[in-house]
Write a protein that holds these residues in place. Structure first.
Motif, PDB file in Angstrom:
ATOM      1  N   THR A  40       0.836  -1.199   0.000  1.00  0.00           N
ATOM      2  CA  THR A  40       0.000   0.000   0.000  1.00  0.00           C
ATOM      3  C   THR A  40       0.875   1.255   0.000  1.00  0.00           C
ATOM      4  OG1 THR A  40      -0.184  -0.174   2.405  1.00  0.00           O
ATOM      5  CG2 THR A  40      -2.003  -1.050   1.109  1.00  0.00           C
ATOM      6  N   GLY A  86      -8.817   2.880   0.339  1.00  0.00           N
ATOM      7  CA  GLY A  86      -8.558   1.617   1.027  1.00  0.00           C
ATOM      8  C   GLY A  86      -7.086   1.460   1.365  1.00  0.00           C
ATOM      9  N   LEU A  89      -6.026   4.149   4.021  1.00  0.00           N
ATOM     10  CA  LEU A  89      -6.606   3.865   5.334  1.00  0.00           C
ATOM     11  C   LEU A  89      -5.905   2.683   5.995  1.00  0.00           C
ATOM     12  CD1 LEU A  89      -8.792   4.693   7.346  1.00  0.00           C
ATOM     13  CD2 LEU A  89     -10.310   3.039   6.265  1.00  0.00           C
ATOM     14  N   TYR A  90      -5.640   1.620   5.212  1.00  0.00           N
ATOM     15  CA  TYR A  90      -4.926   0.477   5.802  1.00  0.00           C
ATOM     16  C   TYR A  90      -3.547   0.914   6.283  1.00  0.00           C
ATOM     17  CZ  TYR A  90      -2.243  -3.645   6.569  1.00  0.00           C
ATOM     18  OH  TYR A  90      -1.423  -4.561   7.175  1.00  0.00           O
ATOM     19  N   LEU A  93      -3.879   2.991   9.507  1.00  0.00           N
ATOM     20  CA  LEU A  93      -4.248   2.207  10.691  1.00  0.00           C
ATOM     21  C   LEU A  93      -3.114   1.279  11.101  1.00  0.00           C
ATOM     22  CD1 LEU A  93      -7.925   1.322   9.709  1.00  0.00           C
ATOM     23  CD2 LEU A  93      -7.224   2.798  11.592  1.00  0.00           C
ATOM     24  N   ASN A  94      -2.519   0.589  10.118  1.00  0.00           N
ATOM     25  CA  ASN A  94      -1.417  -0.308  10.454  1.00  0.00           C
ATOM     26  C   ASN A  94      -0.200   0.480  10.952  1.00  0.00           C
ATOM     27  OD1 ASN A  94       0.971  -2.449   9.167  1.00  0.00           O
ATOM     28  ND2 ASN A  94      -0.595  -3.148  10.569  1.00  0.00           N
ATOM     29  N   ILE A 118      -7.633  -3.195  13.821  1.00  0.00           N
ATOM     30  CA  ILE A 118      -7.521  -2.228  12.720  1.00  0.00           C
ATOM     31  C   ILE A 118      -8.239  -2.748  11.474  1.00  0.00           C
ATOM     32  CG2 ILE A 118      -5.362  -1.199  13.578  1.00  0.00           C
ATOM     33  CD1 ILE A 118      -4.233  -2.640  10.843  1.00  0.00           C
ATOM     34  N   LEU A 119      -8.238  -4.089  11.294  1.00  0.00           N
ATOM     35  CA  LEU A 119      -8.969  -4.622  10.136  1.00  0.00           C
ATOM     36  C   LEU A 119     -10.472  -4.399  10.311  1.00  0.00           C
ATOM     37  CD1 LEU A 119      -6.995  -7.908   9.329  1.00  0.00           C
ATOM     38  CD2 LEU A 119      -6.941  -5.721   8.114  1.00  0.00           C
ATOM     39  N   TRP A 122     -11.104  -0.814   9.586  1.00  0.00           N
ATOM     40  CA  TRP A 122     -11.007  -0.627   8.126  1.00  0.00           C
ATOM     41  C   TRP A 122     -12.326  -0.998   7.461  1.00  0.00           C
ATOM     42  CZ3 TRP A 122     -11.133  -3.529   3.557  1.00  0.00           C
ATOM     43  CH2 TRP A 122     -10.528  -2.936   2.444  1.00  0.00           C
ATOM     44  N   MET A 126     -14.779   1.305   5.402  1.00  0.00           N
ATOM     45  CA  MET A 126     -14.807   1.046   3.959  1.00  0.00           C
ATOM     46  C   MET A 126     -16.184   0.613   3.452  1.00  0.00           C
ATOM     47  SD  MET A 126     -12.028   1.958   2.685  1.00  0.00           S
ATOM     48  CE  MET A 126     -12.048   1.325   1.013  1.00  0.00           C
TER      49      MET A 126
END
Lengths: 145, 140
Positions: A40, A86, A89-90, A93-94, A118-119, A122, A126
């Motif tokens: 990402t 997406g 955001l991942y 958060l990660n 976090i998933l 997400w 999303m």
């Protein structure tokens, strides 16, 4: 005998490293979270490059900018926006999770529950976000306005 | 045979083949920079995406006049300038790590990094130039 031991250790790695009590990194969700962080990150950097150059057209002429920005307004581009949001955001958060692992005394202990958290966040962001953008894209594509 | 027979071999910590102690803390500062800039970018970039893609009519309302209206405010100028520099350096440093990890030949690694550094300088310089010299009346 030594080689047999090494071989069975390798088999245990692939079988979820039960023998080592989860001390092995390879194949663990933690490794995949790192892989996804890299992918990402690289994708977002490539978009940053394009995005700075398209925005720089405001320095050329209003018309040049408007013409190029028009390509982002095609309804199909909502899929691109969705992918960008997406990925960012991942990565965000990660990244917070990585900071907590590094700086919070209990970070390593909770790295896995934090990954599931976090998933979940997400997905919670999303799902309505995708719904909003896709409905808008469909309306633009078939509604004509 | 016990499990301890596994053929692990690690150099002695102070054996002379090991490279000399590092003289630069660059990688430490780069590691710290990734975390500090990342924390700021979470707010700057997610805020930027929320405003540009979701609020009002999202990307449909963006045109020259919209940009001119935003950059009339020092707040958004500062926001975008900070975001540009932090994202350029954070993303560039991330790609530097990726290149260091995966390039197999020293020459490949060198040229990929040169390409990266040129792109970083272009992005940050062009972006900064545009932000500082933006003229809302350029078409007149």
């Amino acid at each position: 005998m030594a080689s047999t031991t090494a071989h069975s250790a390798g088999a245990a790695d692939r079988a979820g490293n039960a023998r080592l009590g989860g001390t092995l990194y390879r194949g663990d969700p933690g490794m995949w979270s790192w892989v996804a962080h890299r992918i990402t990150g690289v994708l977002v950097f490539f978009f940053l490059f394009v995005h700075v150059l398209d925005t720089a057209l405001v320095r050329v002429s209003p018309n040049a900018y408007d013409v190029v920005i028009e390509t982002y307004k095609h309804p199909v581009m909502v899929l691109f926006e969705l992918g960008l949001v997406g990925a960012v955001l991942y990565h965000a958060l990660n990244g917070i999770r990585v900071m907590l692992v590094d700086f919070w005394s209990k970070g390593t202990k909770y790295q896995k529950p934090m990954l599931w958290t976090i998933l979940a966040i997400w997905l919670v962001v999303m799902i309505p976000g995708s719904y909003y953008l896709l409905v808008k894209g469909f309306a633009d594509l078939f509604g004509g306005s | 045979m016990s499990v301890t027979d596994a053929p692990f071999s690690v150099d002695k910590p102070r054996s002379p083949q090991r490279p000399a102690a590092r003289r630069s803390n660059f990688e430490l500062y780069s590691w710290l920079f990734m975390r500090l800039s990342g924390l700021l970018l979470v707010f700057l970039v997610l805020g930027h995406l929320l405003i540009m893609l979701f609020l009002d009519d999202g990307v449909q309302r963006i045109n020259f006049a919209f940009v001119a209206g935003r950059w009339a405010s020092p707040f958004w100028q500062f926001w975008d300038l900070t975001m540009l520099w932090l994202a350029g350096l954070h993303g560039g440093n991330g790609l530097r790590t990726v290149i260091n990890d995966y390039a197999r030949k020293d020459q490949t690694r060198f040229w990929l990094k040169m390409l990266l550094y040129v792109s970083m300088i272009v992005i940050i310089a062009v972006g900064t130039f545009v932000l500082f010299t933006f003229d809302p009346n350029i078409g007149n």
